[in-house]
Design an enzyme around this catalytic site. Structure first.
Site, mmCIF file in Angstrom:
data_model
loop_
_atom_site.group_PDB
_atom_site.id
_atom_site.type_symbol
_atom_site.label_atom_id
_atom_site.label_comp_id
_atom_site.label_asym_id
_atom_site.label_seq_id
_atom_site.Cartn_x
_atom_site.Cartn_y
_atom_site.Cartn_z
ATOM 1 N N CYS A 1 -0.963 3.407 -6.521
ATOM 2 C CA CYS A 1 -1.848 2.833 -5.496
ATOM 3 C C CYS A 1 -2.063 1.407 -5.956
ATOM 4 O O CYS A 1 -2.356 1.166 -7.139
ATOM 5 C CB CYS A 1 -3.182 3.586 -5.461
ATOM 6 S SG CYS A 1 -4.480 2.721 -4.524
ATOM 7 N N CYS B 1 0.857 -1.179 0.000
ATOM 8 C CA CYS B 1 0.000 0.000 0.000
ATOM 9 C C CYS B 1 0.897 1.234 0.000
ATOM 10 O O CYS B 1 1.662 1.447 0.944
ATOM 11 C CB CYS B 1 -0.864 -0.017 1.259
ATOM 12 S SG CYS B 1 -1.817 1.482 1.499
#
Ligand code: DGL
Length: 272
Positions: A190, A76
């Site tokens: 992302c 992440c």
């Protein structure tokens, strides 16, 4: 005596880390892997920095106590660009994190104009700006922080894909043709976004190179996990901190991605 298989924890706010998991399972089928989604606090992109740090330390503490991994992959960008140093200080084990692939984008761009598509949190980070200064000083870099795309990726996997118009509108700011330089590379900063890559490619106003750092992160994690240990596949488990979206469609999508078992380890979260 055969070496003990490594136990790897892959961590994200939701389903984005599955893009890293896929690469990791390909490289290290022998590893025991726990995939953890902090869905109770999703989306991380909307959290203030202090809240992010506190939340990630709490979730990591719970997961490490229960699953005792040898290595953690922070799959992440929103977490890694802020929380990695805190995790490394607090816990005595190796962490690998995914951060915006700005260096590869700068090498790949011929027009010297590229876009970093990320969560609002990641585009605001000093860390991200530092990467641009260090590696892309001669490029025009357009930072696009999306409040909706991670949610669209989650919806896609839950069997509720958003319409093309919504996705087109979300990626439109990535495509810039100004001052004689047109975007030719988009960094998927992302881990959720590669889940939408095929659709984004189809909707792009012109072709660009899309950069997904998942293979590089998985390679690094596979290396740190040491030599391969056995011919058979390791155990895989998905863990959710909330589990509200864990219906039949999502369970089927998880099983199709190598996670046939999913459980809830409740770590409640309040947004105020
Ligand atoms: N998958 C995460 C990332 O790589 C963030 C999605 C979110 O929770 O906002 O940044």
């Amino acid at each position: 005596m055969p070496a003990v298989a490594p136990r790897i924890l892959v961590l994200d706010s939701g389903l984005g880390g599955l893009t890293v998991l896929a690469e990791l399972m390909r490289l290290r089928p022998d590893a025991d892997i726990v995939y953890a989604a902090d869905d109770a606090a999703f989306p991380y992109g909307a959290l203030a920095p202090d809240a992010m740090v506190a939340r990630c330390l709490l979730v990591a503490e719970r997961l490490l106590a229960v699953h005792r991994p040898d290595l953690v992959v922070v799959a992440c960008n929103t977490m890694a660009t802020l929380v990695l140093p805190h995790l490394r200080r607090r816990f005595d084990l190796p962490f690998v994190g995914t951060v915006p692939a700005i260096k590869p984008a700068a090498s790949a761009s011929r027009t010297r104009r590229f876009t970093v598509l990320a969560t609002p949190g990641t585009v605001e980070r000093d860390y991200t700006r530092g990467l641009i200064e260090a590696y892309a000083g001669d490029c025009r870099v357009d930072l696009v922080g999306s409040r909706v795309l991670a949610g669209y990726a989650e919806a896609e996997l839950a069997g509720l894909p958003v319409p093309d118009e919504a996705l087109s509108a979300a990626i439109a700011p990535c495509f810039v043709d100004r001052d004689g330089a047109r975007t030719d590379v988009v960094v998927l900063a992302c881990t959720h976004y590669p889940l939408l890559r095929a659709r984004m490619e189809g909707l792009a106003p012109w072709p660009v190179a899309w950069i997904d750092p998942a293979p590089a992160i998985a390679r690094r994690a596979a290396e740190l996990a040491g030599p391969a240990t056995r011919a058979s596949d390791g155990d895989r488990l998905a863990v959710f901190t909330g589990g509200t979206g864990l219906g039949p469609a999502l369970r089927a999508a998880l099983a199709a991605r190598g996670l046939p078992h999913a459980v809830v380890l409740p770590v409640p979260f309040s947004r105020d």
